[in-house]
Write a protein that holds these residues in place. Sequence first.
Motif, PDB file in Angstrom:
ATOM      1  N   ALA A  58       1.232   2.188  -3.766  1.00 19.44           N
ATOM      2  CA  ALA A  58       1.338   2.518  -5.192  1.00 19.44           C
ATOM      3  C   ALA A  58      -0.050   2.557  -5.835  1.00 19.44           C
ATOM      4  O   ALA A  58      -0.351   3.444  -6.643  1.00 19.44           O
ATOM      5  CB  ALA A  58       2.225   1.493  -5.900  1.00 19.44           C
ATOM      6  N   TRP A  59      -0.910   1.606  -5.469  1.00 19.53           N
ATOM      7  CA  TRP A  59      -2.277   1.610  -6.009  1.00 19.53           C
ATOM      8  C   TRP A  59      -3.025   2.867  -5.591  1.00 19.53           C
ATOM      9  O   TRP A  59      -3.746   3.466  -6.389  1.00 19.53           O
ATOM     10  CB  TRP A  59      -3.026   0.367  -5.525  1.00 19.53           C
ATOM     11  CG  TRP A  59      -2.600  -0.895  -6.210  1.00 19.53           C
ATOM     12  CD1 TRP A  59      -1.927  -1.001  -7.391  1.00 19.53           C
ATOM     13  CD2 TRP A  59      -2.814  -2.232  -5.754  1.00 19.53           C
ATOM     14  NE1 TRP A  59      -1.706  -2.315  -7.702  1.00 19.53           N
ATOM     15  CE2 TRP A  59      -2.239  -3.098  -6.720  1.00 19.53           C
ATOM     16  CE3 TRP A  59      -3.424  -2.786  -4.640  1.00 19.53           C
ATOM     17  CZ2 TRP A  59      -2.268  -4.486  -6.592  1.00 19.53           C
ATOM     18  CZ3 TRP A  59      -3.463  -4.170  -4.504  1.00 19.53           C
ATOM     19  CH2 TRP A  59      -2.886  -5.006  -5.474  1.00 19.53           C
ATOM     20  N   GLU A  60      -2.864   3.273  -4.341  1.00 19.99           N
ATOM     21  CA  GLU A  60      -3.532   4.487  -3.878  1.00 19.99           C
ATOM     22  C   GLU A  60      -3.010   5.713  -4.622  1.00 19.99           C
ATOM     23  O   GLU A  60      -3.779   6.612  -4.977  1.00 19.99           O
ATOM     24  CB  GLU A  60      -3.331   4.658  -2.373  1.00 19.99           C
ATOM     25  CG  GLU A  60      -4.121   3.675  -1.528  1.00 19.99           C
ATOM     26  CD  GLU A  60      -3.985   3.953  -0.047  1.00 19.99           C
ATOM     27  OE1 GLU A  60      -3.319   4.960   0.298  1.00 19.99           O
ATOM     28  OE2 GLU A  60      -4.531   3.182   0.753  1.00 19.99           O
ATOM     29  N   ALA A  61      -1.708   5.743  -4.855  1.00 18.66           N
ATOM     30  CA  ALA A  61      -1.126   6.873  -5.585  1.00 18.66           C
ATOM     31  C   ALA A  61      -1.668   6.937  -7.010  1.00 18.66           C
ATOM     32  O   ALA A  61      -1.984   8.019  -7.522  1.00 18.66           O
ATOM     33  CB  ALA A  61       0.399   6.755  -5.598  1.00 18.66           C
ATOM     34  N   GLN A  91       3.342   8.352 -11.609  1.00 16.65           N
ATOM     35  CA  GLN A  91       4.369   7.974 -12.578  1.00 16.65           C
ATOM     36  C   GLN A  91       5.596   8.860 -12.442  1.00 16.65           C
ATOM     37  O   GLN A  91       6.738   8.394 -12.562  1.00 16.65           O
ATOM     38  CB  GLN A  91       3.800   8.068 -13.988  1.00 16.65           C
ATOM     39  CG  GLN A  91       4.723   7.520 -15.068  1.00 16.65           C
ATOM     40  CD  GLN A  91       4.066   7.520 -16.431  1.00 16.65           C
ATOM     41  OE1 GLN A  91       3.156   8.313 -16.680  1.00 16.65           O
ATOM     42  NE2 GLN A  91       4.500   6.642 -17.313  1.00 16.65           N
ATOM     43  N   ALA A  92       5.370  10.140 -12.161  1.00 21.13           N
ATOM     44  CA  ALA A  92       6.497  11.057 -11.980  1.00 21.13           C
ATOM     45  C   ALA A  92       7.327  10.694 -10.751  1.00 21.13           C
ATOM     46  O   ALA A  92       8.538  10.950 -10.714  1.00 21.13           O
ATOM     47  CB  ALA A  92       5.980  12.487 -11.853  1.00 21.13           C
ATOM     48  N   LEU A 126       3.394   2.235 -13.651  1.00 19.83           N
ATOM     49  CA  LEU A 126       1.948   2.181 -13.839  1.00 19.83           C
ATOM     50  C   LEU A 126       1.481   0.854 -14.423  1.00 19.83           C
ATOM     51  O   LEU A 126       0.534   0.241 -13.919  1.00 19.83           O
ATOM     52  CB  LEU A 126       1.501   3.335 -14.752  1.00 19.83           C
ATOM     53  CG  LEU A 126       1.643   4.753 -14.205  1.00 19.83           C
ATOM     54  CD1 LEU A 126       1.065   5.751 -15.201  1.00 19.83           C
ATOM     55  CD2 LEU A 126       0.939   4.888 -12.866  1.00 19.83           C
ATOM     56  N   VAL A 127       2.121   0.424 -15.493  1.00 22.83           N
ATOM     57  CA  VAL A 127       1.663  -0.783 -16.180  1.00 22.83           C
ATOM     58  C   VAL A 127       1.729  -1.985 -15.250  1.00 22.83           C
ATOM     59  O   VAL A 127       0.766  -2.746 -15.109  1.00 22.83           O
ATOM     60  CB  VAL A 127       2.496  -1.029 -17.453  1.00 22.83           C
ATOM     61  CG1 VAL A 127       2.124  -2.370 -18.080  1.00 22.83           C
ATOM     62  CG2 VAL A 127       2.279   0.095 -18.457  1.00 22.83           C
ATOM     63  N   ARG A 128       2.858  -2.157 -14.582  1.00 20.05           N
ATOM     64  CA  ARG A 128       3.020  -3.318 -13.711  1.00 20.05           C
ATOM     65  C   ARG A 128       2.041  -3.287 -12.548  1.00 20.05           C
ATOM     66  O   ARG A 128       1.434  -4.301 -12.193  1.00 20.05           O
ATOM     67  CB  ARG A 128       4.455  -3.378 -13.188  1.00 20.05           C
ATOM     68  CG  ARG A 128       4.773  -4.692 -12.484  1.00 20.05           C
ATOM     69  CD  ARG A 128       6.236  -4.767 -12.144  1.00 20.05           C
ATOM     70  NE  ARG A 128       6.596  -3.786 -11.113  1.00 20.05           N
ATOM     71  CZ  ARG A 128       7.846  -3.536 -10.730  1.00 20.05           C
ATOM     72  NH1 ARG A 128       8.847  -4.157 -11.325  1.00 20.05           N
ATOM     73  NH2 ARG A 128       8.099  -2.659  -9.788  1.00 20.05           N
ATOM     74  N   MET A 129       1.857  -2.118 -11.948  1.00 22.16           N
ATOM     75  CA  MET A 129       0.960  -2.016 -10.795  1.00 22.16           C
ATOM     76  C   MET A 129      -0.499  -2.232 -11.198  1.00 22.16           C
ATOM     77  O   MET A 129      -1.269  -2.871 -10.480  1.00 22.16           O
ATOM     78  CB  MET A 129       1.115  -0.643 -10.139  1.00 22.16           C
ATOM     79  CG  MET A 129       2.411  -0.453  -9.370  1.00 22.16           C
ATOM     80  SD  MET A 129       2.547  -1.559  -7.940  1.00 22.16           S
ATOM     81  CE  MET A 129       3.819  -2.673  -8.500  1.00 22.16           C
ATOM     82  N   LYS A 130      -0.886  -1.690 -12.353  1.00 22.63           N
ATOM     83  CA  LYS A 130      -2.269  -1.879 -12.803  1.00 22.63           C
ATOM     84  C   LYS A 130      -2.548  -3.340 -13.127  1.00 22.63           C
ATOM     85  O   LYS A 130      -3.594  -3.890 -12.750  1.00 22.63           O
ATOM     86  CB  LYS A 130      -2.546  -1.008 -14.029  1.00 22.63           C
ATOM     87  CG  LYS A 130      -2.727   0.470 -13.716  1.00 22.63           C
ATOM     88  CD  LYS A 130      -3.136   1.229 -14.968  1.00 22.63           C
ATOM     89  CE  LYS A 130      -3.443   2.679 -14.658  1.00 22.63           C
ATOM     90  NZ  LYS A 130      -3.908   3.421 -15.857  1.00 22.63           N
ATOM     91  N   LEU A 131      -1.611  -3.978 -13.818  1.00 21.85           N
ATOM     92  CA  LEU A 131      -1.800  -5.391 -14.142  1.00 21.85           C
ATOM     93  C   LEU A 131      -1.807  -6.245 -12.880  1.00 21.85           C
ATOM     94  O   LEU A 131      -2.545  -7.235 -12.790  1.00 21.85           O
ATOM     95  CB  LEU A 131      -0.702  -5.860 -15.098  1.00 21.85           C
ATOM     96  CG  LEU A 131      -0.749  -5.278 -16.515  1.00 21.85           C
ATOM     97  CD1 LEU A 131       0.390  -5.832 -17.354  1.00 21.85           C
ATOM     98  CD2 LEU A 131      -2.086  -5.580 -17.182  1.00 21.85           C
ATOM     99  N   MET A 132      -1.013  -5.854 -11.894  1.00 22.96           N
ATOM    100  CA  MET A 132      -1.012  -6.593 -10.631  1.00 22.96           C
ATOM    101  C   MET A 132      -2.360  -6.450  -9.924  1.00 22.96           C
ATOM    102  O   MET A 132      -2.864  -7.407  -9.313  1.00 22.96           O
ATOM    103  CB  MET A 132       0.118  -6.088  -9.733  1.00 22.96           C
ATOM    104  CG  MET A 132       0.364  -6.952  -8.505  1.00 22.96           C
ATOM    105  SD  MET A 132       1.781  -6.368  -7.536  1.00 22.96           S
ATOM    106  CE  MET A 132       3.106  -6.667  -8.706  1.00 22.96           C
TER     107      MET A 132
END
Length: 271
Positions: free
Chosen positions: A111-114, A123-124, A129-135
């Motif tokens: 997910a981070w790579e995507a 996102q599509a 996005l929000v959860r993965m970025k904060l993680m």
Amino acid sequence: VGVAASAGILLGLPVLRLHGDYLAIVTLGFGEVIRVLANNLDKPINFTNGPKGITPISRPPIFFAPLLRALGIDPNPNVIYPLYLYFLVLAIVGVTILVNRRLEDSHIGRAWEAIREDQTAAQAMGVPLVRMKLMAFACGASFAGAVGVLFSAKQIFINPESFTFMESIGVLAMIILGGMGSIPGAILGATVVTVLNLQVLKGLSLWINELRNAGLTILGFNLANLPTQLEPAKYERMVFGLILVLMMIFRPQGFLPARRRHRELAGGGDG
């Protein structure tokens, strides 16, 4: 580590809409803001003790001291502690590498790579996005927090000036030199920058000072007349800046880039 992860999440919240170079600039700026803030949080209520820092900081106990005594070995702290901290750092580095490898091959890493490639497309495809970025912020901050605890224990003292802007630039230079997304590259970059900073530049300064003090004459020029400003250690910022510029021009992927990153840049160059 938990406090560091929470701080990473708090830092990540205001910058969720940023990515790429803008994100790097903002995070570097936040680092400097936090340093200055911590430097002034000694009044009216003392939270950080300001420039005086926090001291003394207790070192981790030598848990195997009874075993050493049973074997007839004197656990002298002056001898044991450097080795103990060295192997403790190696253990933390090993755990960090293992966790990163596992994350890289997990759905979180994908997910981070995507998101890095194209966050709109990610996102599509259903990537939160929000959860993965904060993680990502929390994971990075937790690693930094773990090493920060060890650093403060080794120094027995810590203050905001231990984390200047040049420290951030040094870390950035390590990543760019070694290669982003590459664990071997990060190790290589850290080694090169550390040796350059602690050995090469300071060694050159000492050597030039020795030549100046010796008063040798080479090709009719007395080395005692060398300007006192000629000390490579004083130009650390210029050297790191020059390294970053040259790397971004001639080898943006770093010396040991991740395989995916290397293929991307090679493909872009062919196109």
